[in-house]
Structures are given as structure tokens and as C-alpha cells.
Design a protein around this motif. Structure first.
Motif, mmCIF file in Angstrom:
data_model
loop_
_atom_site.group_PDB
_atom_site.id
_atom_site.type_symbol
_atom_site.label_atom_id
_atom_site.label_comp_id
_atom_site.label_asym_id
_atom_site.label_seq_id
_atom_site.Cartn_x
_atom_site.Cartn_y
_atom_site.Cartn_z
ATOM 1 N N ASN A 258 0.851 -1.194 0.000
ATOM 2 C CA ASN A 258 0.000 0.000 0.000
ATOM 3 C C ASN A 258 0.888 1.245 0.000
ATOM 4 O OD1 ASN A 258 -1.957 1.939 0.316
ATOM 5 N ND2 ASN A 258 -2.958 0.970 2.052
ATOM 6 N N GLY A 259 1.218 1.718 -1.188
ATOM 7 C CA GLY A 259 2.114 2.856 -1.359
ATOM 8 C C GLY A 259 3.351 2.522 -2.154
ATOM 9 N N LEU A 260 3.707 1.215 -2.215
ATOM 10 C CA LEU A 260 4.886 0.778 -2.968
ATOM 11 C C LEU A 260 4.571 -0.495 -3.757
ATOM 12 C CD1 LEU A 260 7.734 1.383 -0.355
ATOM 13 C CD2 LEU A 260 7.601 2.432 -2.625
ATOM 14 N N ALA A 261 3.377 -0.547 -4.345
ATOM 15 C CA ALA A 261 2.959 -1.741 -5.077
ATOM 16 C C ALA A 261 3.861 -2.034 -6.265
ATOM 17 C CB ALA A 261 1.513 -1.584 -5.547
ATOM 18 N N ASN A 262 4.552 -1.029 -6.774
ATOM 19 C CA ASN A 262 5.386 -1.218 -7.959
ATOM 20 C C ASN A 262 6.863 -1.452 -7.628
ATOM 21 O OD1 ASN A 262 3.241 -0.934 -9.861
ATOM 22 N ND2 ASN A 262 3.207 1.249 -9.360
ATOM 23 N N ALA A 263 7.192 -1.531 -6.353
ATOM 24 C CA ALA A 263 8.544 -1.949 -5.944
ATOM 25 C C ALA A 263 8.574 -3.468 -6.028
ATOM 26 C CB ALA A 263 8.853 -1.457 -4.536
ATOM 27 N N GLN A 264 8.710 -3.972 -7.248
ATOM 28 C CA GLN A 264 8.361 -5.365 -7.548
ATOM 29 C C GLN A 264 9.358 -6.408 -7.061
ATOM 30 O OE1 GLN A 264 5.658 -6.676 -8.601
ATOM 31 N NE2 GLN A 264 4.477 -5.000 -9.473
ATOM 32 N N MET A 265 10.640 -6.096 -7.069
ATOM 33 C CA MET A 265 11.647 -7.112 -6.726
ATOM 34 C C MET A 265 12.678 -6.532 -5.779
ATOM 35 S SD MET A 265 12.511 -9.083 -10.306
ATOM 36 C CE MET A 265 13.014 -10.600 -9.493
ATOM 37 N N ILE A 266 12.959 -7.245 -4.707
ATOM 38 C CA ILE A 266 14.084 -6.897 -3.838
ATOM 39 C C ILE A 266 15.356 -7.470 -4.462
ATOM 40 C CG2 ILE A 266 15.096 -7.168 -1.550
ATOM 41 C CD1 ILE A 266 12.303 -7.535 -0.431
ATOM 42 N N VAL A 267 16.370 -6.624 -4.620
ATOM 43 C CA VAL A 267 17.614 -7.102 -5.231
ATOM 44 C C VAL A 267 18.830 -6.941 -4.326
ATOM 45 C CG1 VAL A 267 16.928 -6.907 -7.651
ATOM 46 C CG2 VAL A 267 17.800 -4.884 -6.459
ATOM 47 N N ALA A 268 18.707 -6.212 -3.223
ATOM 48 C CA ALA A 268 19.839 -6.073 -2.313
ATOM 49 C C ALA A 268 19.341 -5.747 -0.913
ATOM 50 C CB ALA A 268 20.813 -4.997 -2.785
ATOM 51 N N LEU A 269 20.107 -6.208 0.066
ATOM 52 C CA LEU A 269 19.852 -5.932 1.476
ATOM 53 C C LEU A 269 21.064 -5.181 2.004
ATOM 54 C CD1 LEU A 269 18.135 -6.380 4.030
ATOM 55 C CD2 LEU A 269 19.255 -8.593 4.300
ATOM 56 N N ASN A 270 20.896 -3.873 2.209
ATOM 57 C CA ASN A 270 22.022 -3.031 2.628
ATOM 58 C C ASN A 270 22.338 -3.163 4.105
ATOM 59 O OD1 ASN A 270 22.305 -1.659 0.012
ATOM 60 N ND2 ASN A 270 20.302 -0.811 0.500
ATOM 61 N N GLY A 271 21.318 -3.324 4.902
ATOM 62 C CA GLY A 271 21.509 -3.423 6.340
ATOM 63 C C GLY A 271 20.180 -3.674 7.007
ATOM 64 N N VAL A 301 13.483 0.004 -16.276
ATOM 65 C CA VAL A 301 13.657 -0.448 -14.894
ATOM 66 C C VAL A 301 14.528 0.532 -14.119
ATOM 67 C CG1 VAL A 301 14.476 -2.298 -13.383
ATOM 68 C CG2 VAL A 301 13.442 -2.858 -15.597
ATOM 69 N N GLY A 302 14.017 1.001 -12.986
ATOM 70 C CA GLY A 302 14.788 1.827 -12.070
ATOM 71 C C GLY A 302 14.982 1.112 -10.756
ATOM 72 N N ALA A 303 15.989 1.540 -9.994
ATOM 73 C CA ALA A 303 16.241 0.985 -8.665
ATOM 74 C C ALA A 303 15.932 2.051 -7.623
ATOM 75 C CB ALA A 303 17.693 0.531 -8.537
ATOM 76 N N ILE A 304 15.340 1.625 -6.534
ATOM 77 C CA ILE A 304 14.976 2.544 -5.465
ATOM 78 C C ILE A 304 15.434 1.942 -4.138
ATOM 79 C CG2 ILE A 304 12.623 1.577 -5.275
ATOM 80 C CD1 ILE A 304 11.707 4.499 -4.657
ATOM 81 N N ARG A 305 16.130 2.761 -3.353
ATOM 82 C CA ARG A 305 16.622 2.305 -2.049
ATOM 83 C C ARG A 305 15.646 2.766 -0.971
ATOM 84 N NH1 ARG A 305 21.944 4.500 1.160
ATOM 85 N NH2 ARG A 305 21.624 3.242 3.045
ATOM 86 N N LEU A 306 15.212 1.825 -0.151
ATOM 87 C CA LEU A 306 14.130 2.072 0.791
ATOM 88 C C LEU A 306 14.516 1.636 2.199
ATOM 89 C CD1 LEU A 306 11.343 0.542 -1.474
ATOM 90 C CD2 LEU A 306 11.757 2.991 -1.121
ATOM 91 N N ARG A 307 14.109 2.433 3.170
ATOM 92 C CA ARG A 307 14.198 2.026 4.587
ATOM 93 C C ARG A 307 12.809 1.594 5.021
ATOM 94 N NH1 ARG A 307 16.730 5.871 8.969
ATOM 95 N NH2 ARG A 307 18.131 4.147 9.511
ATOM 96 N N LEU A 308 12.649 0.327 5.316
ATOM 97 C CA LEU A 308 11.374 -0.234 5.748
ATOM 98 C C LEU A 308 11.416 -0.434 7.261
ATOM 99 C CD1 LEU A 308 8.618 -1.611 5.206
ATOM 100 C CD2 LEU A 308 9.887 -3.731 4.776
ATOM 101 N N TRP A 336 17.326 -2.377 -1.551
ATOM 102 C CA TRP A 336 17.107 -1.891 -2.903
ATOM 103 C C TRP A 336 16.020 -2.733 -3.562
ATOM 104 C CZ3 TRP A 336 19.079 2.323 -5.322
ATOM 105 C CH2 TRP A 336 20.290 2.858 -4.907
ATOM 106 N N ALA A 337 15.129 -2.069 -4.301
ATOM 107 C CA ALA A 337 14.104 -2.773 -5.070
ATOM 108 C C ALA A 337 14.074 -2.232 -6.493
ATOM 109 C CB ALA A 337 12.733 -2.601 -4.419
ATOM 110 N N LEU A 338 13.480 -2.994 -7.398
ATOM 111 C CA LEU A 338 13.346 -2.591 -8.795
ATOM 112 C C LEU A 338 11.911 -2.139 -9.057
ATOM 113 C CD1 LEU A 338 15.356 -5.447 -10.551
ATOM 114 C CD2 LEU A 338 16.173 -3.213 -9.755
ATOM 115 N N MET A 339 11.800 -1.061 -9.839
ATOM 116 C CA MET A 339 10.515 -0.392 -10.048
ATOM 117 C C MET A 339 10.450 0.143 -11.486
ATOM 118 S SD MET A 339 9.098 2.899 -7.854
ATOM 119 C CE MET A 339 8.548 1.954 -6.448
ATOM 120 N N PRO A 340 9.282 0.171 -12.106
ATOM 121 C CA PRO A 340 9.185 0.732 -13.463
ATOM 122 C C PRO A 340 9.429 2.233 -13.471
ATOM 123 C CG PRO A 340 7.003 0.236 -12.593
ATOM 124 C CD PRO A 340 7.981 -0.359 -11.639
ATOM 125 N N LEU A 341 10.162 2.689 -14.490
ATOM 126 C CA LEU A 341 10.459 4.115 -14.638
ATOM 127 C C LEU A 341 9.190 4.883 -15.016
ATOM 128 C CD1 LEU A 341 13.806 3.866 -16.640
ATOM 129 C CD2 LEU A 341 13.534 4.467 -14.233
#
Length: 341
Positions: A258-271, A301-308, A336-341
Motif C-alpha cells: 500500500n504505497g509501494l505496489a510497484n517496488a516489484q523485486m528486492i535485489v539487495a539488502l544493505n543493512g 527499470v529503475g532501482a529505489i533504495r528504501l528504509r522499511l 534496494w528494489a526494482l521499479m518501473p520508470l
């Protein structure tokens, strides 16, 4: 002695590589069970047809199914006698996982530090998850506080590994063929694309889920996680079973739809940190802060870094004036997740 009492802090040796037992073949059953445990609705991992339009051969299993499976294999050797799982770093997903893939795990001990009380110590391991073709599916570092079995055992030389604060955007692995140029935002559930998110933006995911003992126990068994603190109520002085941290991660990620439905794939875990314990009866809510954005070489495809953040409190509240996590904060996860541009 034929039974396994698990490793204690003094049993770990720097540089040791530990192969973990019991490979796991995954199927659509894991997808169904995961969906029944968590309110996840991400289209790419839900629909074969949506995934094919996005350039993949079929819907991959949720990235956290791979994580929980790889993690669960390590528990009998790494955290059976753990006091707490303390954190994560340098995690990357290298390949999607599909039904019929078989995953196994191995871990290298990369750091050791005995605590000042002499009763426990911190063990750092780098874990690798491999498929049936010995291809690297994912790897990550985690550190765990583990009890000593023999309080008189000598303390090892202290080695604390230097870990990157974040996975560089240049090191993210985008699945081969992924293409969001024909992305269907209506089917995905939201219209918000990569360009509409701003660094520093905070998103309140609104919904909450009250954790039930039965669900947590089902999840812990599903991932074959044998840590005593999750099963045995007599293992803690308060008589409570600790909710598996991965259960909190998956619940928060599912709520973030709900708010990040297009953050489709997790590709990295920073911490990540399990800031405070979670118990049955707690209501988990989630909020996200946008930390960074980057373009990728994949079309659309864009990448977005998120703090959850998973919390029992309010969106945006994280630390007190003393710099410590507020008591209602359960999880602080940077990915980091992948999202449509």
C-alpha cells in the motif's frame, strides 16, 4: 552422543566454511503458504502472465521465500544457541528462484568477538545460497549473539569485519530479460512509478496486522528454522516464544504494498536490525523512507533504495533523543528494489 545440541560461541573458528544440511526443493506450495501467512500482492511474483510481459519466463517466487529458505538452513549450525540475531549487511539476490529449484546454504565465519560478560559472543558469517546447478542465488552477511557453552573457554582473537554501509547501485543484479517498458500499472495495483518518488519521502503504509502465535509457528516450521527461542517457551526467562525476525520482515514488506505496489523485486539488502523483540499479540504496522534512487541498464527499470520500518507505533518515529531505537520499533531494514520508470 547422537543428538545435536548446536554450536556455542567457543566452537566457531575464523575462516571456517560450514556446509548446511538438508537442501530444499521449492514448489508452488511455498508460494501458496507464503501468501496465506502474509498479505502480499506484488504482481510480478503473483502472475505468470504479468511476469512474461515483464520479460521473465514465469512468476518467480518471492525474494523473501528464497531468503527464509537459505536462512533456515543455517540455523542449526549458526543460531541454535543464539541470544539474538543482530543485523544484516551486503546482501544481494543474484538469480530469481522458480518452483522446482533446489536451494542449499553454506556459511563462512568472517568475524568473532567475545562479549565483556564472558557468557556470550558475536559471530559474523557470510552465507551463500546456491541452487541445484551450484549457481549463486543470494548471499548476505549477518551477525548473531551466541551463548558460550563453557564459560571457562578462552576468548578468541577479536576480528570485526569491515562491511559496506550499502550495496552500490552499480553492483545490483537485474534479472536477465527484465523489461518494464510494457508494464501494466492497472494490473499492478498502483500508478506510482519510479520518477514520482522523492528522496526523503516518508510513506505510511496505513494497515496493521496483529501477530498470532499459530501463524508465527507455522512460518518458523515452513522455513525449517529450529532456533529454540522461537519454539520453546521455557527457553526465555519471560516464558514467551520470540517471533521469528523473518516473520516481521515479510509482514512489513507485504504491508508496504500500500504505497509501494510497484517496488516489484528486492535485489539487495544493505543493512538491517531487529530493534526490539516481537511477541504474539503485537500489532505490526509499517512505514518506508525513500533513501536513494538509481537508473539501471534494463529497459524501463529503475532501482529505489528504501528504509522499511516495522513498528507498533507511529509512522516516522524511529529513535529517541538518546539515539536508540524507540521501544515500539521492531525492525529497521534498508534494501534496494526494482521499479518501473
Amino acid at each position: 552422543m547422537k543428538t545435536n545440541t548446536g554450536r556455542f560461541f567457543e566452537d566457531y573458528k575464523l575462516g571456517e566454511v560450514i556446509p548446511h544440511a538438508v537442501p530444499r526443493t521449492l514448489s508452488g506450495g511455498e508460494r501458496a503458504a507464503y501468501t496465506s501467512l502474509y498479505p502480499t500482492r506484488f504482481a510480478l511474483t503473483s502472475s505468470d502472465e504479468f511476469a512474461r510481459v515483464s520479460g521473465l519466463p514465469a512468476a518467480p517466487l518471492d525474494e523473501l521465500i528464497a531468503f527464509h529458505t537459505v536462512f533456515g538452513k543455517t540455523v542449526p549450525d549458526i543460531s541454535l544457541n543464539a541470544v539474538a540475531n543482530l543485523g544484516y549487511a551486503e546482501g544481494r539476490w543474484h538469480l530469481p528462484v522458480y518452483p522446482e529449484d533446489t536451494l542449499r546454504s553454506e556459511s563462512e565465519v568472517i568475524g568473532l568477538k567475545q562479549n565483556s560478560n564472558g557468557k556470550s559472543g558475536v559471530v559474523w558469517v557470510r552465507t551463500r545460497g546456491l541452487n541445484q546447478r551450484d549457481e549463486l542465488v543470494m548471499d548476505y552477511v549477518r551477525w548473531v549473539m551466541v551463548r558460550k557453552g563453557n564459560l571457562d573457554a578462552d576468548a578468541p582473537e577479536t576480528v570485526i569485519p569491515e562491511l559496506a554501509k550499502t550495496v552500490s547501485a552499480d553492483d545490483l543484479v537485474v534479472p536477465a530479460g527484465l523489461d518494464f517498458t510494457n508494464y501494466d500499472f492497472t494490473l499492478a495495483g498502483e500508478a506510482h512509478r519510479w520518477g514520482e518518488y522523492e528522496v526523503g519521502e516518508v510513506i505510511d503504509h496505513v494497515d496493521g496486522v496483529t501477530v498470532e502465535e499459530a501463524e508465527h509457528m507455522m512460518a518458523t516450521r515452513l522455513w525449517q528454522n529450529t532456533a529454540k527461542v522461537h519454539f520453546d517457551a521455557t527457553n526465555r526467562a519471560d516464558g514467551k516464544r520470540l517471533i521469528y525476525g523473518g516473520h516481521v520482515i515479510s509482514m512489513a514488506r507485504a504491508l508496504s504494498f500500500n504505497g509501494l505496489a510497484n517496488a516489484q523485486m528486492i535485489v539487495a539488502l544493505n543493512g538491517g536490525a531487529h530493534a526490539n523483540p516481537c511477541f504474539s499479540g503485537d500489532t505490526i504496522r509499517a512505514w518506508t523512507e525513500v533513501l536513494d534512487k538509481a537508473e539501471t541498464s534494463a529497459p524501463g527499470v529503475g532501482a529505489i533504495r528504501l528504509r522499511l520500518v516495522a513498528t507498533k507505533g507511529q509512522a516516522g518515529d524511529l529513535r529517541g533523543e538518546d539515539g536508540k531505537y524507540l521501544p515500539e520499533v521492531l525492525l529497521d531494514l534498508d534494501y534496494w528494489a526494482l521499479m518501473p520508470l
